[in-house]
Motif scaffolding. Structure first.
Motif, short mmCIF file in Angstrom:
data_model
loop_
_atom_site.label_atom_id
_atom_site.label_comp_id
_atom_site.label_asym_id
_atom_site.label_seq_id
_atom_site.Cartn_x
_atom_site.Cartn_y
_atom_site.Cartn_z
N ALA A 119 8.04 2.40 0.24
CA ALA A 119 8.78 3.04 1.61
C ALA A 119 9.51 4.72 0.96
N ILE A 120 8.71 5.02 -0.03
CA ILE A 120 8.76 6.56 -0.37
C ILE A 120 7.03 6.90 0.46
N THR A 121 6.31 5.93 -0.04
CA THR A 121 4.99 6.32 0.92
C THR A 121 5.57 6.30 2.41
N ALA A 122 5.55 5.93 3.03
CA ALA A 122 6.39 5.89 4.67
C ALA A 122 6.69 6.39 4.92
N TYR A 123 8.07 7.17 3.87
CA TYR A 123 9.08 8.31 3.66
C TYR A 123 8.15 9.84 4.33
N LEU A 124 7.05 10.26 3.13
CA LEU A 124 6.49 11.09 3.24
C LEU A 124 5.31 11.51 3.83
N ARG A 125 4.89 10.07 4.46
CA ARG A 125 2.90 9.99 4.98
C ARG A 125 3.36 11.21 6.54
N THR A 126 4.43 11.47 6.88
CA THR A 126 4.36 12.40 7.90
C THR A 126 5.26 13.57 7.78
N ARG A 127 5.50 13.61 6.75
CA ARG A 127 6.11 14.94 5.95
C ARG A 127 5.38 15.90 5.09
N ARG A 128 5.47 17.16 5.81
CA ARG A 128 4.80 18.05 4.79
C ARG A 128 5.92 19.07 4.33
N LEU A 129 5.86 18.09 2.52
CA LEU A 129 6.75 18.46 1.82
C LEU A 129 6.29 19.10 0.06
N LEU A 130 7.01 19.23 -0.51
CA LEU A 130 6.83 20.12 -2.34
C LEU A 130 7.34 18.62 -3.29
N LEU A 131 6.94 18.01 -4.03
CA LEU A 131 7.44 16.90 -4.36
C LEU A 131 7.63 17.71 -6.21
N VAL A 132 8.42 17.99 -7.15
CA VAL A 132 8.33 18.45 -8.46
C VAL A 132 8.66 17.18 -8.87
N LEU A 133 7.66 17.05 -10.47
CA LEU A 133 7.91 16.16 -10.83
C LEU A 133 8.35 16.42 -12.39
N ASP A 134 9.52 16.49 -12.75
CA ASP A 134 9.70 17.64 -13.85
C ASP A 134 9.79 16.47 -15.57
N ASN A 135 8.63 16.74 -16.49
CA ASN A 135 8.70 16.11 -17.42
C ASN A 135 8.09 14.33 -17.44
N CYS A 136 7.17 14.83 -17.60
CA CYS A 136 5.85 13.28 -16.97
C CYS A 136 5.79 12.85 -17.97
N GLU A 137 5.66 13.30 -18.95
CA GLU A 137 4.59 13.06 -20.07
C GLU A 137 5.11 11.62 -20.80
N HIS A 138 6.26 10.58 -20.89
CA HIS A 138 6.63 9.37 -21.62
C HIS A 138 6.35 8.81 -19.83
N VAL A 139 5.81 8.79 -18.80
CA VAL A 139 5.33 7.86 -17.96
C VAL A 139 4.82 8.46 -17.48
N LEU A 140 3.68 8.90 -18.88
CA LEU A 140 1.88 9.42 -17.56
C LEU A 140 1.57 8.32 -16.52
N ASP A 141 1.06 7.36 -17.88
CA ASP A 141 0.34 6.13 -16.26
C ASP A 141 0.49 5.70 -15.48
N ALA A 142 1.88 5.81 -15.03
CA ALA A 142 3.21 5.40 -13.88
C ALA A 142 2.89 6.77 -12.70
N CYS A 143 2.90 8.00 -13.97
CA CYS A 143 3.24 9.30 -12.43
C CYS A 143 1.94 9.41 -12.24
N HIS A 144 0.42 8.83 -13.31
CA HIS A 144 -0.52 9.10 -12.47
C HIS A 144 -1.08 8.20 -11.03
N ASP A 145 -0.38 6.82 -11.89
CA ASP A 145 -0.76 5.99 -9.92
C ASP A 145 0.06 6.25 -9.05
N LEU A 146 1.29 6.54 -9.59
CA LEU A 146 2.46 6.82 -8.00
C LEU A 146 1.72 7.82 -7.31
N VAL A 147 1.12 9.17 -7.92
CA VAL A 147 0.65 10.61 -7.75
C VAL A 147 -0.46 10.38 -6.26
#
Length: 756
Positions: A95-123
Motif C-alpha cells: 500500500a505504501i509503495t502504491a501511494y508513493l509511486r506517483t508522488r513527489r514527497l519527502l519522507l522523514v524517518l526519525d530514529n531508525c537505529e533500533h530498526v535499522l535492517d528493516a528501515c534499510h530494506d523498506l527504504v
C-alpha cells in the motif's frame, strides 16, 4: 501537506552550515541520513531542514517517529499510518509503495537505529519503485544504502580556552543555545565579560551536546552559574530532568546514553567500557591493546561503535584515531566499574603506554622525529594517566622508565617543568635496587641542567654516587659519566664537566644511543667554548650537526646551531653568529621555545652591536613574549647579563620611551614576524596577532589573570597550569605590574573593562 512536523516551541539555534549542507544533499541525493550520537540534535535539525525544503515537494513532507516502535515488523504499518493510508486488503508495504509511486514527497524517518535492517530494506524498495520520493532519516548509524548520502552531525561549537580567556565566547553555537534557554527560566541572564569564562567552562563540560545544554539551563533557575559549573563533575547525575513533553529517553542525559548502550552488541558494550580509560582518545594499536580479549581482535566492535556514533573516528596525519565525548566516556567508566574490569583495563593501558614511551625513545631521535613529537603530544593525556597508574600501583620501575624514555620530549625546553615533576615523584618512590634507577637519575640530571636547577642536579648526582656498581655496559658507563658531569657543572667546575661529557659521549656511541650522543656533543661544545676554546667548540658542535643530518634529526640540530651562535657572539664574531642563527631559525615553526628565545636574544645582540637598536629592542620584546607564553626558566647558561647589556645599549641610543615603544611592538609580534625580522623576509603565519585589549598580556599571563580573577591562590594557579610555584609567583607579579594593579579584585575589574 505536512504531516507530523511539530510546532517549534523553542527557538532553533545555530546549525547554519549543517542546514545548508542538508539542502544541498537533498537536491542531489534521494536518501539522506543525519548520523550522530544521542542528544546531538538530529531530530530537531531534520525537522528544521524539512520545513526549509517543504515547498520543493508538492505532495508534502511526512514525519514518521520511530523511537517508540517496539517491533521491526510494525515498521510498514507505522509509516502507512503516518501517510494516512488504510491498507485494508493489501499488505502495508504494498500500500505504501502504491501511494508513493506517483508522488513527489519527502519522507522523514526519525530514529531508525533500533530498526535499522528493516528501515534499510523498506527504504531500498520504496526508492526503487517511487522515482520522485526523497527520504531524510536520522539514526545513530547509516542505513547502509549504496546511494545514501550521510551527514555526520557533531556537537555544537564551544569556545576555545583562548577565546574564553579573552571573553570572546558569544559566537559559539553552544553558548548561544545556553543563553537562549537560560533566559527562558532566568530572564535577567546574559553572557558578558564577567561570566564568559564560566559559560565557556560549562559548555565544554557538557561537550557542546544540545540535549545536555537543554537539561542544564533550567538549573539556573535555582543555581548560580558558578554553582552549576562546580556541580558538573558528574553531569550524568546532575542532568536528570527535562521537559515533560520530551520523549522518555530525552528526559535525562543518562536515558539517552542508556538507549545507545542497549543497541550495542555485548562485544561493543565491553569495548565501550574499556575505552573509557583513554584520556583524549587513542589510535587503533592502543584500542587493540586495552580493549581486546587475549587472542581476539577489536576491529568489528570498534567499527560498530563508530557506526553507532558512540566513538568518533578522525584521521591525524593519516592515522585513524578514536575518541568519545566526555559524557559518553564517563558512562563507559561507570559500566567498566560495574563489570569489575577497571583494574585490568588500567593495567593494560599502563603497559601499552610504557611500551609506547619506550618506542618513542628509540625512534624519535631520527628521521621520524617530528612525527613522534606529534604522537607523544597527542597521547600526552594517556601517558600521564599511565604514569599515575604506575605510581598508584607502587610500580616505580615503570614510572622511572616512562620518565626516562621521554626525556627527549621534555628537553630541551619542550615542557621541562612537567618532566621535572615526573622525575621527582618517580624517584621518590624508587628504592636503590630498582633496575632503571641509574638511567633515570642520568635523565633527571640532563633535565635539571636544561632548567638550571642546581639543587636537583646536585641531589641526583649525590644519590647516584651511593648506588652500587652492578654492570659495566656502555649505557651504564654513559649514565655515570653524565651524572659526574652534571655535578661538576652545578659546582662550577667546567674542566671536569668537559672531560666527563667526552667520556659519556664515547660510551653513548658504543651503546648506540643517539639522543645521549647529541646531548653530549652539545655539552662538550658548550663547556669547551666557555673554557675559552671557541674554534674547538664550534668544530665540536659542527660534528654534532653532521650526526643530526646523517639521521634526519632536526630539534637538536637547532640546539647545536643556537649554542654555536652563543659562543660566536661571545667571541665577537657577529657575522658568523648571525649565519648560525639564520640556519637555526630557517625551520622556525619546529623550534622548541627555549631554542627560539635564545636565538632571538643572540640576534638582538648582533643588531644592537651594528647600530640597529630599534630592531634589537623589538627582538627583545618578541623574545619576552615567547618566554612568558611558555613560562620558561633560564637555561644551563644564564642569558640575564646578555639581555641586560642589549637593553642598556638600546636605551642609551633610543631613550627609555622610544625603547619601550619598540619593545612593546616586538612583544605584540607573532613568532613568524619575529623570525622574519631576523631572516629579512616576511613569513606567513596561521595565527595573526590579537586585536583584543588583553593582548597586552601573553597567552600564559591571560590564563593567570583569569585564575586570579576567580580568587585562585598562587599555589592553585601553579597546580592548574602545571608550573612551579615560583613560576606562578613570577607570572602573578608580571600580570599585576603590566595592568598597574595591586589586588586580584582589580585584575577582575580590569578584565571586565577590557572585554566590554
Amino acid at each position: 501537506m505536512s504531516r507530523g512536523l511539530p510546532v517549534e516551541l523553542t527557538s532553533f539555534v545555530g546549525r547554519r552550515v549543517e542546514l545548508a549542507e542538508g539542502r544541498r544533499m537533498l537536491r542531489s541525493a534521494r536518501p539522506v541520513t543525519l548520523v550522530g550520537p544521542g542528544g546531538v540534535g538530529k531530530t530537531r535539525l531534520a525537522q528544521r531542514l524539512a520545513r526549509q525544503v517543504e515547498r520543493v515537494f508538492p505532495d508534502g513532507v511526512v514525519l514518521v517517529e520511530l523511537a517508540a516502535l517496539q517491533d521491526a515488523a510494525s515498521l510498514s504499518t507505522t509509516i502507512a499510518g503516518a501517510l494516512g493510508i488504510d491498507p485494508q486488503d493489501f499488505a502495508p508495504d504494498v500500500a505504501i509503495t502504491a501511494y508513493l509511486r506517483t508522488r513527489r514527497l519527502l519522507l522523514v524517518l526519525d530514529n531508525c537505529e533500533h530498526v535499522l535492517d528493516a528501515c534499510h530494506d523498506l527504504v531500498a524498495g520504496l526508492l526503487s519503485d517511487a522515482p520522485d520520493l526523497r527520504v531524510l532519516a536520522t539514526s545513530r548509524q547509516p542505513l547502509g544504502l549504496p546511494e545514501e548520502h550521510v551527514m555526520v552531525i557533531g556537537t555544537l561549537a564551544v569556545p576555545t580556552a583562548e577565546e574564553a580567556a579573552a571573553g570572546r565566547v558569544g559566537h559559539a553555537d553552544a553558548v548561544a543555545l545556553l543563553a537562549d534557554r537560560a533566559r527562558a527560566v532566568a530572564p535577567g541572564f546574559r553572557v558578558d565579560a564577567g561570566n564568559a569564562a564560566l559559560v565557556a567552562r560549562l559548555c565544554r563540560a557538557l561537550d557542546g551536546i544540545p540535549l545536555a545544554i537543554e537539561l542544564a539551563a533550567p538549573r539556573l533557575r535555582v543555581l548560580a552559574l558558578a554553582q552549576l559549573v562546580d556541580r558538573l563533575d558528574e553531569p550524568l547525575a546532575l542532568l536528570t530532568t527535562g521537559p515533560r513533553d520530551a520523549p522518555g529517553r530525552h528526559q535525562t542525559l543518562r536515558a539517552v546514553i542508556d538507549w545507545s548502550y542497549e543497541l550495542c552488541t555485548p562485544q561493543e558494550q565491553a569495548l565501550w567500557a574499556r575505552m573509557s580509560v583513554f584520556e583524549g582518545g587513542a589510535d587503533h594499536d592502543a584500542v587493540e591493546a586495552v580493549g581486546g580479549e587475549p587472542g581476539s581482535s577489536v576491529a568489528d566492535a570498534l567499527a560498530g561503535l563508530v557506526d553507532k556514533s558512540i566513538v568518533i573516528s578522525t584521521a591525524v596525519d593519516d592515522r585513524p584515531r578514536y575518541r568519545m565525548l566526555e559524557t559518553i566516556r564517563e558512562y563507559g567508566a561507570e559500566r567498566l566499574a560495574e563489570r569489575g574490569e577497571e583494574d585490568g583495563a588500567r593495567r593494560r593501558h599502563q603497559e601499552h603506554f610504557v611500551r609506547f614511551a619506550r618506542s618513542a625513545r628509540t625512534s624519535a631521535v631520527g628521521a621520524d622525529q617530528l612525527g613522534w613529537l606529534a604522537r607523544v603530544s597527542l597521547d600526552l593525556g594517556n601517558v600521564r594517566a599511565a604514569f599515575e597508574h604506575s605510581l598508584a600501583r607502587d610500580d616505580a620501575a615503570s614510572a622511572l622508565e616512562m620518565a626516562t624514555s621521554l626525556v627527549w620530549f621534555w628537553s630541551p625546553g619542550g615542557a621541562p617543568d612537567e618532566g621535572a615533576k615526573w622525575f621527582t615523584r618517580a624517584l621518590a618512590c624508587a628504592d636503590d635496587e630498582s633496575p632503571p634507577l641509574l638511567h633515570a637519575l642520568a635523565a633527571a640530571a640532563i633535565l635539571a641542567g636544561d632548567r638550571s636547577d642546581v639543587d636537583t642536579a646536585l641531589a641526583v648526582a649525590q644519590r647516584a654516587a651511593t648506588l652500587p656498581v652492578r654492570g659495566d655496559d656502555a649505557a651504564d658507563r654513559a649514565a655515570r659519566w653524565i651524572l659526574e658531569a652534571t655535578g661538576a657543572i652545578a659546582g662550577g667546575d667546567l674542566s671536569t664537566a668537559e672531560a666527563a661529557y667526552r667520556e659519556a659521549l664515547a660510551a653513548y656511541q658504543e651503546a648506540g644511543d643517539l639522543f645521549g650522543q647529541l646531548e653530549c656533543w652539545a655539552m662538550v661544545g658548550v663547556t669547551t667554548g666557555y673554557l675559552g676554546r671557541t674554534d674547538e667548540a664550534v668544530a665540536t658542535l659542527a660534528q654534532g650537526r653532521l650526526v643530526c643530518e646523517a639521521h634526519g634529526e632536526v630539534i637538536m640540530r637547532g640546539q647545536l646551531l643556537d649554542y654555536t651562535a652563543v659562543l660566536l657572539t661571545r667571541a665577537g664574531r657577529s657575522r658568523e653568529a648571525l649565519g648560525a642563527i639564520k640556519q637555526c631559525l630557517s625551520n622556525w615553526s619546529i623550534r622548541r621555545p627555549f631554542v627560539l628565545v635564545s636565538a632571538l636574544l643572540q640576534a638582538a645582540q648582533i643588531f644592537a652591536d651594528e647600530g640597529e637598536e630599534a630592531t634589537a629592542a623589538g627582538l627583545l620584546g618578541a623574545r619576552e613574549r615567547i618566554w612568558d607564553d611558555h613560562g620558561l626558566l633560564p637555561g644551563p647558561f644564564s642569558a640575564d647579563e646578555a639581555r641586560a647589556a642589549v637593553r642598556k645599549k638600546a636605551v642609551d641610543v633610543l631613550g627609555e620611551e622610544s625603547f619601550q615603544e619598540a619593545f612593546d611592538a616586538g612583544y605584540a609580534m607573532t613568532r613568524a614576524q619575529a623570525v622574519g625580522l631576523v631572516l629579512g623576509r616576511e613569513l606567513s603565519d596561521p595565527h595573526p596577532p590579537s586585536s583584543d585589549a588583553t593582548a597586552v598580556l601573553s597567552k600564559r599571563e591571560r590564563q593567570v589573570a583569569q585564575l586570579l580573577a576567580t580568587g585562585s591562590t598562587n599555589k592553585q594557579i601553579a597546580a592548574e597550569l602545571t608550573i612551579s610555584s615560583r613560576t606562578a609567583e613570577g607570572h602573578v607579579a608580571k600580570v599585576m605590574d603590566k595592568l598597574g594593579v595591586t589586588s586580584r579584585e582589580q585584575v577582575a575589574a580590569w578584565l571586565v573593562g577590557a572585554q566590554e
